[in-house]
Design a protein around this motif. Structure first.
Motif, PDB file in Angstrom:
ATOM      1  N   ARG A 135       0.827  -1.209   0.000  1.00 23.65           N
ATOM      2  CA  ARG A 135       0.000   0.000   0.000  1.00 23.65           C
ATOM      3  C   ARG A 135       0.859   1.256   0.000  1.00 23.65           C
ATOM      4  O   ARG A 135       0.605   2.204  -0.741  1.00 23.65           O
ATOM      5  CB  ARG A 135      -0.922  -0.028   1.220  1.00 23.65           C
ATOM      6  CG  ARG A 135      -1.820   1.161   1.318  1.00 23.65           C
ATOM      7  CD  ARG A 135      -2.598   1.158   2.638  1.00 23.65           C
ATOM      8  NE  ARG A 135      -3.480   2.301   2.671  1.00 23.65           N
ATOM      9  CZ  ARG A 135      -3.083   3.516   3.031  1.00 23.65           C
ATOM     10  NH1 ARG A 135      -1.837   3.736   3.393  1.00 23.65           N
ATOM     11  NH2 ARG A 135      -3.940   4.524   3.021  1.00 23.65           N
ATOM     12  N   THR A 136       1.899   1.267   0.813  1.00 24.77           N
ATOM     13  CA  THR A 136       2.755   2.441   0.933  1.00 24.77           C
ATOM     14  C   THR A 136       3.547   2.690  -0.347  1.00 24.77           C
ATOM     15  O   THR A 136       3.668   3.833  -0.792  1.00 24.77           O
ATOM     16  CB  THR A 136       3.705   2.288   2.135  1.00 24.77           C
ATOM     17  OG1 THR A 136       2.916   2.099   3.307  1.00 24.77           O
ATOM     18  CG2 THR A 136       4.581   3.501   2.303  1.00 24.77           C
ATOM     19  N   VAL A 137       4.078   1.639  -0.942  1.00 28.95           N
ATOM     20  CA  VAL A 137       4.831   1.798  -2.189  1.00 28.95           C
ATOM     21  C   VAL A 137       3.908   2.325  -3.288  1.00 28.95           C
ATOM     22  O   VAL A 137       4.278   3.237  -4.039  1.00 28.95           O
ATOM     23  CB  VAL A 137       5.505   0.471  -2.597  1.00 28.95           C
ATOM     24  CG1 VAL A 137       6.032   0.525  -4.016  1.00 28.95           C
ATOM     25  CG2 VAL A 137       6.613   0.139  -1.624  1.00 28.95           C
ATOM     26  N   LEU A 138       2.706   1.786  -3.383  1.00 29.44           N
ATOM     27  CA  LEU A 138       1.760   2.269  -4.392  1.00 29.44           C
ATOM     28  C   LEU A 138       1.341   3.710  -4.119  1.00 29.44           C
ATOM     29  O   LEU A 138       1.145   4.495  -5.048  1.00 29.44           O
ATOM     30  CB  LEU A 138       0.535   1.354  -4.458  1.00 29.44           C
ATOM     31  CG  LEU A 138       0.782  -0.034  -5.030  1.00 29.44           C
ATOM     32  CD1 LEU A 138      -0.452  -0.909  -4.856  1.00 29.44           C
ATOM     33  CD2 LEU A 138       1.197   0.043  -6.482  1.00 29.44           C
ATOM     34  N   LEU A 139       1.208   4.072  -2.862  1.00 34.04           N
ATOM     35  CA  LEU A 139       0.881   5.453  -2.497  1.00 34.04           C
ATOM     36  C   LEU A 139       2.016   6.388  -2.880  1.00 34.04           C
ATOM     37  O   LEU A 139       1.788   7.492  -3.382  1.00 34.04           O
ATOM     38  CB  LEU A 139       0.596   5.544  -1.000  1.00 34.04           C
ATOM     39  CG  LEU A 139       0.188   6.910  -0.447  1.00 34.04           C
ATOM     40  CD1 LEU A 139      -1.078   7.401  -1.118  1.00 34.04           C
ATOM     41  CD2 LEU A 139      -0.007   6.814   1.051  1.00 34.04           C
ATOM     42  N   ALA A 140       3.258   5.958  -2.692  1.00 31.22           N
ATOM     43  CA  ALA A 140       4.415   6.781  -3.044  1.00 31.22           C
ATOM     44  C   ALA A 140       4.529   6.980  -4.549  1.00 31.22           C
ATOM     45  O   ALA A 140       5.018   8.010  -5.012  1.00 31.22           O
ATOM     46  CB  ALA A 140       5.691   6.152  -2.496  1.00 31.22           C
ATOM     47  N   VAL A 141       4.059   6.015  -5.328  1.00 31.29           N
ATOM     48  CA  VAL A 141       4.083   6.137  -6.789  1.00 31.29           C
ATOM     49  C   VAL A 141       3.049   7.149  -7.267  1.00 31.29           C
ATOM     50  O   VAL A 141       3.165   7.708  -8.338  1.00 31.29           O
ATOM     51  CB  VAL A 141       3.853   4.756  -7.449  1.00 31.29           C
ATOM     52  CG1 VAL A 141       3.726   4.858  -8.944  1.00 31.29           C
ATOM     53  CG2 VAL A 141       4.982   3.815  -7.087  1.00 31.29           C
ATOM     54  N   VAL A 142       2.028   7.430  -6.490  1.00 25.70           N
ATOM     55  CA  VAL A 142       0.973   8.426  -6.661  1.00 25.70           C
ATOM     56  C   VAL A 142      -0.129   7.993  -7.623  1.00 25.70           C
ATOM     57  O   VAL A 142      -1.292   8.125  -7.293  1.00 25.70           O
ATOM     58  CB  VAL A 142       1.507   9.816  -7.089  1.00 25.70           C
ATOM     59  CG1 VAL A 142       0.389  10.789  -7.365  1.00 25.70           C
ATOM     60  CG2 VAL A 142       2.437  10.380  -6.033  1.00 25.70           C
ATOM     61  N   ILE A 143       0.179   7.491  -8.801  1.00 27.80           N
ATOM     62  CA  ILE A 143      -0.857   7.194  -9.797  1.00 27.80           C
ATOM     63  C   ILE A 143      -1.937   6.262  -9.247  1.00 27.80           C
ATOM     64  O   ILE A 143      -3.124   6.558  -9.392  1.00 27.80           O
ATOM     65  CB  ILE A 143      -0.247   6.628 -11.097  1.00 27.80           C
ATOM     66  CG1 ILE A 143       0.702   7.637 -11.730  1.00 27.80           C
ATOM     67  CG2 ILE A 143      -1.316   6.207 -12.082  1.00 27.80           C
ATOM     68  CD1 ILE A 143       0.081   8.955 -12.112  1.00 27.80           C
ATOM     69  N   ALA A 182      -4.148  -3.522  -1.878  1.00 31.36           N
ATOM     70  CA  ALA A 182      -3.681  -3.978  -0.567  1.00 31.36           C
ATOM     71  C   ALA A 182      -4.839  -4.504   0.282  1.00 31.36           C
ATOM     72  O   ALA A 182      -4.630  -4.929   1.421  1.00 31.36           O
ATOM     73  CB  ALA A 182      -2.978  -2.843   0.171  1.00 31.36           C
ATOM     74  N   ARG A 183      -6.042  -4.477  -0.267  1.00 34.84           N
ATOM     75  CA  ARG A 183      -7.268  -4.887   0.442  1.00 34.84           C
ATOM     76  C   ARG A 183      -7.369  -4.174   1.785  1.00 34.84           C
ATOM     77  O   ARG A 183      -7.570  -4.791   2.833  1.00 34.84           O
ATOM     78  CB  ARG A 183      -7.327  -6.403   0.579  1.00 34.84           C
ATOM     79  CG  ARG A 183      -7.436  -7.082  -0.761  1.00 34.84           C
ATOM     80  CD  ARG A 183      -7.723  -8.547  -0.680  1.00 34.84           C
ATOM     81  NE  ARG A 183      -7.115  -9.238   0.446  1.00 34.84           N
ATOM     82  CZ  ARG A 183      -6.227 -10.212   0.344  1.00 34.84           C
ATOM     83  NH1 ARG A 183      -5.845 -10.605  -0.829  1.00 34.84           N
ATOM     84  NH2 ARG A 183      -5.737 -10.788   1.420  1.00 34.84           N
ATOM     85  N   ALA A 184      -7.246  -2.849   1.710  1.00 34.92           N
ATOM     86  CA  ALA A 184      -7.302  -1.994   2.892  1.00 34.92           C
ATOM     87  C   ALA A 184      -8.461  -0.999   2.747  1.00 34.92           C
ATOM     88  O   ALA A 184      -8.918  -0.715   1.642  1.00 34.92           O
ATOM     89  CB  ALA A 184      -5.992  -1.234   3.057  1.00 34.92           C
ATOM     90  N   ILE A 185      -8.910  -0.495   3.884  1.00 34.21           N
ATOM     91  CA  ILE A 185      -9.964   0.506   3.918  1.00 34.21           C
ATOM     92  C   ILE A 185      -9.549   1.578   4.912  1.00 34.21           C
ATOM     93  O   ILE A 185      -9.095   1.257   6.021  1.00 34.21           O
ATOM     94  CB  ILE A 185     -11.313  -0.098   4.379  1.00 34.21           C
ATOM     95  CG1 ILE A 185     -11.684  -1.314   3.547  1.00 34.21           C
ATOM     96  CG2 ILE A 185     -12.412   0.951   4.319  1.00 34.21           C
ATOM     97  CD1 ILE A 185     -12.847  -2.100   4.133  1.00 34.21           C
ATOM     98  N   GLN A 186      -9.737   2.848   4.548  1.00 36.35           N
ATOM     99  CA  GLN A 186      -9.517   3.925   5.491  1.00 36.35           C
ATOM    100  C   GLN A 186     -10.866   4.270   6.097  1.00 36.35           C
ATOM    101  O   GLN A 186     -11.791   4.664   5.384  1.00 36.35           O
ATOM    102  CB  GLN A 186      -8.912   5.143   4.800  1.00 36.35           C
ATOM    103  CG  GLN A 186      -7.491   4.915   4.373  1.00 36.35           C
ATOM    104  CD  GLN A 186      -6.853   6.183   3.884  1.00 36.35           C
ATOM    105  OE1 GLN A 186      -6.821   7.178   4.591  1.00 36.35           O
ATOM    106  NE2 GLN A 186      -6.325   6.138   2.682  1.00 36.35           N
ATOM    107  N   VAL A 187     -10.980   4.119   7.397  1.00 34.86           N
ATOM    108  CA  VAL A 187     -12.247   4.338   8.081  1.00 34.86           C
ATOM    109  C   VAL A 187     -12.099   5.419   9.139  1.00 34.86           C
ATOM    110  O   VAL A 187     -10.988   5.756   9.569  1.00 34.86           O
ATOM    111  CB  VAL A 187     -12.771   3.035   8.743  1.00 34.86           C
ATOM    112  CG1 VAL A 187     -13.079   1.984   7.698  1.00 34.86           C
ATOM    113  CG2 VAL A 187     -11.797   2.508   9.777  1.00 34.86           C
TER     114      VAL A 187
END
Length: 155
Positions: free
Chosen positions: A123-131, A148-153
């Motif tokens: 998740r963090t690596v994909l977030l750093a890539v931005v797209i 990453a099968r994550a949810i921000q709640v």
């Protein structure tokens, strides 16, 4: 029915046209079994951007003060490295970054509970890539969260 209604206008978009035709999309997070409002509901984009801004500002301060030796041209690169380390450590252990905590957000796994470390790194690596972070689904989750099968709640 007029074809123009089915296509939708460039102002309202295809979702509004579909809703006018009777399609029910539900609320954000309904497909994931989350409540519509309150604790445990999907985090709104405004809070998520604000949390990201807070985290980036903190990382930039750390990078400028400790790592780039006062050189402004290298601060952004160091800030990205600090951001990746901060995100992996904090989301991987407590489920939120300082900015997310200040705004009452948490990153959880789709089934609930803490996100495993490998998925936090992805998740963090994909977030750093931005797209991947700017491609969203109708629940408001970025591609980085979906992969990453994550949810921000909300907490």
């Amino acid at each position: 029915m007029d074809n123009r209604q089915a296509i939708g206008s460039w102002i309202s978009g295809p979702r509004a046209a579909a809703e006018d035709m009777g399609v029910e999309f539900g609320y954000r997070g309904q497909q994931l079994g989350l409540p519509e409002e309150g604790p445990g509901s999907i985090a709104r984009p405004g809070r998520r951007f604000a949390a990201l801004f807070i985290d980036w500002a903190l990382c930039t301060l750390v990078a400028y003060g400790l790592l780039s030796h006062g050189r402004a041209e290298s601060t952004s690169n160091w800030a990205l490295a600090v951001f990746v380390v901060l995100s992996v450590l904090t989301v991987g252990t407590v489920g939120f970054t300082p900015g997310k905590r200040l705004l009452g957000l948490r990153v959880v796994a789709e089934g609930g509970g803490r996100l495993p470390l490998l998925r936090v790194v992805l998740r963090t690596v994909l977030l750093a890539v931005v797209i991947p972070a700017v491609i969203w689904d109708r629940d408001g989750r970025g591609l980085h969260d979906r992969l990453a099968r994550a949810i921000q709640v909300r907490i």
